[in-house]
Motif scaffolding. Structure first.
Motif, PDB file in Angstrom:
ATOM      1  N   ASN A 193      17.626 -18.509 -54.138  1.00 46.10           N
ATOM      2  CA  ASN A 193      18.207 -17.389 -54.071  1.00 46.10           C
ATOM      3  C   ASN A 193      19.801 -17.541 -53.739  1.00 46.10           C
ATOM      4  OD1 ASN A 193      16.844 -14.946 -54.247  1.00 46.10           O
ATOM      5  ND2 ASN A 193      15.537 -15.434 -52.457  1.00 46.10           N
ATOM      6  N   TRP A 194      20.023 -18.754 -53.278  1.00 41.53           N
ATOM      7  CA  TRP A 194      21.420 -19.015 -53.219  1.00 41.53           C
ATOM      8  C   TRP A 194      22.195 -19.393 -54.377  1.00 41.53           C
ATOM      9  CZ3 TRP A 194      24.072 -23.686 -54.311  1.00 41.53           C
ATOM     10  CH2 TRP A 194      25.377 -23.956 -53.855  1.00 41.53           C
ATOM     11  N   ILE A 195      21.395 -20.097 -55.030  1.00 41.91           N
ATOM     12  CA  ILE A 195      21.788 -20.362 -56.448  1.00 41.91           C
ATOM     13  C   ILE A 195      22.121 -18.913 -57.659  1.00 41.91           C
ATOM     14  CG2 ILE A 195      21.186 -21.426 -59.044  1.00 41.91           C
ATOM     15  CD1 ILE A 195      20.193 -23.799 -57.431  1.00 41.91           C
ATOM     16  N   LYS A 196      21.112 -18.221 -57.384  1.00 38.85           N
ATOM     17  CA  LYS A 196      21.432 -17.032 -58.014  1.00 38.85           C
ATOM     18  C   LYS A 196      22.609 -16.322 -57.545  1.00 38.85           C
ATOM     19  CE  LYS A 196      17.143 -15.207 -57.557  1.00 38.85           C
ATOM     20  NZ  LYS A 196      16.383 -14.002 -57.679  1.00 38.85           N
ATOM     21  N   SER A 197      22.861 -16.281 -56.259  1.00 37.64           N
ATOM     22  CA  SER A 197      23.957 -15.473 -55.515  1.00 37.64           C
ATOM     23  C   SER A 197      25.100 -16.283 -56.171  1.00 37.64           C
ATOM     24  CB  SER A 197      24.000 -15.701 -54.045  1.00 37.64           C
ATOM     25  OG  SER A 197      22.819 -15.190 -53.486  1.00 37.64           O
ATOM     26  N   VAL A 198      25.217 -17.594 -56.125  1.00 34.48           N
ATOM     27  CA  VAL A 198      26.650 -18.123 -56.368  1.00 34.48           C
ATOM     28  C   VAL A 198      26.858 -17.882 -57.710  1.00 34.48           C
ATOM     29  CG1 VAL A 198      27.863 -20.490 -56.693  1.00 34.48           C
ATOM     30  CG2 VAL A 198      26.414 -20.095 -54.735  1.00 34.48           C
ATOM     31  N   LEU A 199      25.902 -17.870 -58.677  1.00 33.74           N
ATOM     32  CA  LEU A 199      26.101 -17.580 -59.978  1.00 33.74           C
ATOM     33  C   LEU A 199      26.629 -16.220 -60.242  1.00 33.74           C
ATOM     34  CD1 LEU A 199      25.659 -18.741 -62.969  1.00 33.74           C
ATOM     35  CD2 LEU A 199      23.376 -17.519 -62.880  1.00 33.74           C
TER      36      LEU A 199
ATOM     37  N   PHE B 230      19.801 -26.976 -62.135  1.00 36.78           N
ATOM     38  CA  PHE B 230      20.215 -26.477 -60.785  1.00 36.78           C
ATOM     39  C   PHE B 230      20.475 -27.475 -59.634  1.00 36.78           C
ATOM     40  CE2 PHE B 230      17.175 -22.539 -59.759  1.00 36.78           C
ATOM     41  CZ  PHE B 230      17.850 -21.958 -60.642  1.00 36.78           C
ATOM     42  N   THR B 231      20.069 -28.670 -59.923  1.00 40.42           N
ATOM     43  CA  THR B 231      20.578 -29.929 -58.917  1.00 40.42           C
ATOM     44  C   THR B 231      22.010 -29.918 -59.088  1.00 40.42           C
ATOM     45  OG1 THR B 231      19.403 -31.346 -60.384  1.00 40.42           O
ATOM     46  CG2 THR B 231      18.221 -30.857 -58.471  1.00 40.42           C
ATOM     47  N   ASP B 232      22.511 -30.219 -60.484  1.00 40.38           N
ATOM     48  CA  ASP B 232      24.036 -30.531 -60.720  1.00 40.38           C
ATOM     49  C   ASP B 232      24.665 -29.240 -60.289  1.00 40.38           C
ATOM     50  OD1 ASP B 232      22.685 -32.389 -62.079  1.00 40.38           O
ATOM     51  OD2 ASP B 232      23.336 -31.632 -64.231  1.00 40.38           O
ATOM     52  N   PHE B 233      24.153 -28.037 -60.388  1.00 43.07           N
ATOM     53  CA  PHE B 233      24.754 -26.778 -59.965  1.00 43.07           C
ATOM     54  C   PHE B 233      24.891 -26.873 -58.438  1.00 43.07           C
ATOM     55  CE2 PHE B 233      25.183 -22.200 -58.847  1.00 43.07           C
ATOM     56  CZ  PHE B 233      26.194 -21.735 -59.969  1.00 43.07           C
ATOM     57  N   PHE B 234      23.891 -27.318 -57.810  1.00 46.48           N
ATOM     58  CA  PHE B 234      24.061 -27.284 -56.172  1.00 46.48           C
ATOM     59  C   PHE B 234      25.116 -28.405 -55.833  1.00 46.48           C
ATOM     60  CE2 PHE B 234      22.905 -29.141 -52.190  1.00 46.48           C
ATOM     61  CZ  PHE B 234      22.830 -28.034 -51.448  1.00 46.48           C
ATOM     62  N   SER B 235      25.194 -29.598 -56.544  1.00 44.89           N
ATOM     63  CA  SER B 235      25.984 -30.727 -56.072  1.00 44.89           C
ATOM     64  C   SER B 235      27.236 -30.126 -56.359  1.00 44.89           C
ATOM     65  CB  SER B 235      25.694 -31.903 -56.399  1.00 44.89           C
ATOM     66  OG  SER B 235      25.663 -32.049 -58.240  1.00 44.89           O
ATOM     67  N   ARG B 236      27.571 -29.452 -57.516  1.00 39.98           N
ATOM     68  CA  ARG B 236      29.165 -28.908 -57.808  1.00 39.98           C
ATOM     69  C   ARG B 236      29.454 -27.752 -56.753  1.00 39.98           C
ATOM     70  NH1 ARG B 236      29.034 -26.303 -63.362  1.00 39.98           N
ATOM     71  NH2 ARG B 236      29.079 -24.537 -62.261  1.00 39.98           N
ATOM     72  N   GLU B 237      28.567 -26.917 -56.487  1.00 39.91           N
ATOM     73  CA  GLU B 237      28.853 -25.725 -55.736  1.00 39.91           C
ATOM     74  C   GLU B 237      28.817 -25.720 -54.193  1.00 39.91           C
ATOM     75  OE1 GLU B 237      30.420 -23.086 -57.362  1.00 39.91           O
ATOM     76  OE2 GLU B 237      30.043 -23.653 -59.260  1.00 39.91           O
ATOM     77  N   TRP B 238      27.867 -26.660 -53.615  1.00 40.25           N
ATOM     78  CA  TRP B 238      27.403 -26.404 -52.384  1.00 40.25           C
ATOM     79  C   TRP B 238      28.852 -26.352 -51.234  1.00 40.25           C
ATOM     80  CZ3 TRP B 238      28.368 -29.846 -48.107  1.00 40.25           C
ATOM     81  CH2 TRP B 238      28.467 -31.171 -48.520  1.00 40.25           C
ATOM     82  N   LYS B 239      29.924 -27.411 -51.575  1.00 36.30           N
ATOM     83  CA  LYS B 239      30.996 -27.441 -50.695  1.00 36.30           C
ATOM     84  C   LYS B 239      31.896 -26.017 -50.632  1.00 36.30           C
ATOM     85  CE  LYS B 239      31.865 -32.186 -50.343  1.00 36.30           C
ATOM     86  NZ  LYS B 239      32.372 -33.124 -51.531  1.00 36.30           N
ATOM     87  N   GLN B 240      32.077 -25.463 -51.791  1.00 31.39           N
ATOM     88  CA  GLN B 240      32.710 -24.166 -51.909  1.00 31.39           C
ATOM     89  C   GLN B 240      31.902 -22.940 -51.346  1.00 31.39           C
ATOM     90  OE1 GLN B 240      32.629 -26.541 -54.494  1.00 31.39           O
ATOM     91  NE2 GLN B 240      33.122 -25.261 -55.895  1.00 31.39           N
ATOM     92  N   ASN B 241      30.542 -23.217 -51.373  1.00 39.11           N
ATOM     93  CA  ASN B 241      29.754 -22.049 -50.662  1.00 39.11           C
ATOM     94  C   ASN B 241      28.974 -22.307 -49.452  1.00 39.11           C
ATOM     95  OD1 ASN B 241      30.033 -19.970 -53.180  1.00 39.11           O
ATOM     96  ND2 ASN B 241      29.963 -22.022 -54.121  1.00 39.11           N
ATOM     97  N   LEU B 242      29.512 -23.141 -48.678  1.00 40.13           N
ATOM     98  CA  LEU B 242      28.885 -23.756 -47.434  1.00 40.13           C
ATOM     99  C   LEU B 242      28.497 -22.592 -46.509  1.00 40.13           C
ATOM    100  CD1 LEU B 242      28.095 -26.448 -46.463  1.00 40.13           C
ATOM    101  CD2 LEU B 242      30.202 -26.500 -45.206  1.00 40.13           C
ATOM    102  N   ASP B 243      29.319 -21.576 -46.364  1.00 38.53           N
ATOM    103  CA  ASP B 243      29.046 -20.435 -45.378  1.00 38.53           C
ATOM    104  C   ASP B 243      27.768 -19.794 -45.977  1.00 38.53           C
ATOM    105  OD1 ASP B 243      31.189 -20.621 -44.076  1.00 38.53           O
ATOM    106  OD2 ASP B 243      32.106 -18.624 -44.333  1.00 38.53           O
ATOM    107  N   LEU B 244      27.959 -19.558 -47.373  1.00 35.75           N
ATOM    108  CA  LEU B 244      26.550 -18.860 -47.917  1.00 35.75           C
ATOM    109  C   LEU B 244      25.436 -19.667 -47.718  1.00 35.75           C
ATOM    110  CD1 LEU B 244      25.872 -16.153 -49.394  1.00 35.75           C
ATOM    111  CD2 LEU B 244      26.281 -17.585 -51.410  1.00 35.75           C
ATOM    112  N   LEU B 245      25.396 -20.845 -47.885  1.00 31.77           N
ATOM    113  CA  LEU B 245      24.495 -21.703 -47.658  1.00 31.77           C
ATOM    114  C   LEU B 245      23.729 -21.831 -46.207  1.00 31.77           C
ATOM    115  CD1 LEU B 245      23.338 -23.928 -49.771  1.00 31.77           C
ATOM    116  CD2 LEU B 245      24.814 -25.511 -48.536  1.00 31.77           C
ATOM    117  N   GLU B 246      24.785 -21.803 -45.353  1.00 31.81           N
ATOM    118  CA  GLU B 246      24.170 -21.408 -43.968  1.00 31.81           C
ATOM    119  C   GLU B 246      23.774 -20.161 -43.794  1.00 31.81           C
ATOM    120  OE1 GLU B 246      27.512 -22.928 -41.664  1.00 31.81           O
ATOM    121  OE2 GLU B 246      27.206 -24.807 -42.274  1.00 31.81           O
ATOM    122  N   ARG B 247      24.311 -19.213 -44.217  1.00 31.25           N
ATOM    123  CA  ARG B 247      23.810 -17.710 -43.979  1.00 31.25           C
ATOM    124  C   ARG B 247      22.538 -17.585 -44.918  1.00 31.25           C
ATOM    125  NH1 ARG B 247      27.393 -14.158 -46.497  1.00 31.25           N
ATOM    126  NH2 ARG B 247      28.969 -15.622 -46.781  1.00 31.25           N
ATOM    127  N   MET B 248      22.370 -18.226 -45.622  1.00 35.62           N
ATOM    128  CA  MET B 248      20.966 -17.979 -46.500  1.00 35.62           C
ATOM    129  C   MET B 248      20.020 -19.036 -45.993  1.00 35.62           C
ATOM    130  SD  MET B 248      22.086 -16.952 -50.035  1.00 35.62           S
ATOM    131  CE  MET B 248      20.587 -16.429 -50.955  1.00 35.62           C
TER     132      MET B 248
END
Ligand SMILES: C[S@@+](CC[C@H](N)C(=O)[O-])C[C@H]1O[C@@H](n2cnc3c(N)ncnc32)[C@H](O)[C@@H]1O
Length: 386
Positions: A64-70, A279-297
């Motif tokens: 769900n987080w990956i879909k949200s970021v995308l 997905f795993t590359d997308f996660f490693s590329r995006e997680w830092k910029q989307n840390l808040d969302l990662l925590e909220r979700m």
């Protein structure tokens, strides 16, 4: 090394992206679509991306987080959004966060569309969605949306989450899906999707001793037709497999989607590939910029983490994004649509499952007449009986 980094390294070790594919027997047409519909109708808000069991909660949250970021990356405030394969409306909240201006959801499984309508109207005490919406039941690769949707209905964003692979049963169905996307996307608009990563699925197949592989939470089964594990490039459609998650049988076939084929088909409809990423590359590329969302979700809660097995499932998926050629056109303001959206306003297009289709169409027409002919739908959107 983190698990997603290990998986990334493993897949980029001198491998060529792009594989050949072998065509299956003449399957993957409308019968396959009907089986997908009945499969999803039978799931009570429980499918691969929503709640596949509480033990897979982190995987569900991650996806769900990956879909949200995308979606967040390609959506702009006030955009008109077409959610192809909207399912039970699991992404409505993501479009709300993106400040959606207008929403249209389409899915082949009519019971799922009803659930999406309930979610839109504010089920279980939740607030209703703030944007106008309409819902259709229909087959996105068996219906010509250019012909069937109101002529002036166009979108800035078309989203197709965890469903594009159902269209690759035949070339005709895959082409119809791309034609539908291209015909309804405004210039400069984006088409975003999440789907199984065919390269990973095939690499794992070739590494496996049998035609089945997986771990304690998932497995993928190819049939005897694919015993050679070779897939000629000139026959890329209809390569089916079954995906099982947590022992729940997915009894509808999915099809490999070779990225070069998808990309060529899209390009021939004026859609340029702007991004593709496992997905795993997308996660490693995006997680830092989307840390808040990662925590909220609650993707990475403190007391627990995503297991290796779950990363392995995640690594079987990818994101893609295409851009329709031309200068961006601002979204059109929707004409007023009455809310809440009533279940009997769902419009049935070709290929929607269910025997009560004609009755529902008739009910809609009668309901409209009872309202004194007031057309609650935008002008031009007349009920069509096939
Ligand atoms: C895994 S679910 C994803 C649902 C939703 N997009 C999400 O991410 O939560 C796949 C969905 O695709 C829908 N689907 C499959 N084939 C379809 C088709 N040909 N036309 C429209 N919907 C289809 C199914 O009914 C199901 O709701």
């Amino acid at each position: 090394m983190a698990e997603w980094e290990r998986l990334h390294a493993q897949d980029h070790k001198g491998t060529k992206r792009g594989l050949g594919f072998m065509q299956g027997e003449e399957e993957g047409g409308t019968n396959a679509a009907a089986s997908v519909a009945s499969h999803y109708n039978s799931l009570h808000d429980r499918h691969r991306t929503l709640t596949a069991g509480s033990d897979l909660i982190h995987l569900r949250n991650l996806h769900n987080w990956i879909k949200s970021v995308l979606i967040g990356k390609y959506m702009q405030q006030n955009d008109a959004v077409l959610d192809l394969a909207c399912g039970k409306g699991g992404d409505l909240l993501k479009f709300k966060v993106g400040r959606c201006g207008r929403y249209v959801g389409i899915d082949i499984a009519q019971q799922s569309v009803r659930d999406a309508v309930m979610r839109y109207n504010g089920a279980s005490g939740r607030a209703p969605m703030p944007f106008p919406a309409e819902f259709y039941a229909g087959d996105f690769s068996g219906t010509d949306l250019d012909e069937k949707l109101p002529r002036d209905m166009h979108f800035n964003l078309v989203s197709c989450q965890f469903a594009l692979h159902y269209s690759f049963g035949t070339e005709a169905r895959a082409t119809q899906l791309l034609r539908n996307v291209a015909s309804r996307l405004l210039p400069g608009g984006f088409f975003v999707a999440t789907l199984p990563d065919a390269n990973v699925l095939v690499r794992r197949l070739r590494e496996a001793k049998e035609l089945k592989y997986g771990n304690s939470i998932y497995s993928v089964q190819f049939d005897e037709r694919h015993a050679s594990k070779r897939f000629p490039t000139n026959e890329p459609f209809g390569v089916s497999y079954n995906f099982y998650l947590n022992e729940s049988v997915e009894n509808c076939a999915e099809y490999l989607v070779p990225l070069p084929v998808l990309s060529r088909l899209a390009a021939s409809h004026g859609l340029e590939l702007v991004e593709y990423c496992n997905f795993t590359d997308f996660f490693s590329r995006e997680w830092k910029q989307n840390l808040d969302l990662l925590e909220r979700m609650s993707v990475l809660p403190n007391d627990d983490s995503i297991s290796e097995q779950e990363w392995e499932v995640s690594h079987a998926y990818m994101v893609v994004a295409f851009r329709k050629k031309g200068e961006r056109v601002a979204s059109q303001l929707p004409r007023p649509v009455h809310r809440p959206f009533h279940e009997n306003q769902i419009i049935f297009l070709d290929g929607a499952d269910g025997k009560d289709q004609q009755k529902s169409v008739k009910d809609q027409e009668e309901a409209r007449l009872r309202r004194g002919g007031e057309d609650m739908m935008p002008e031009g959107k007349r009920i069509r009986t096939q």
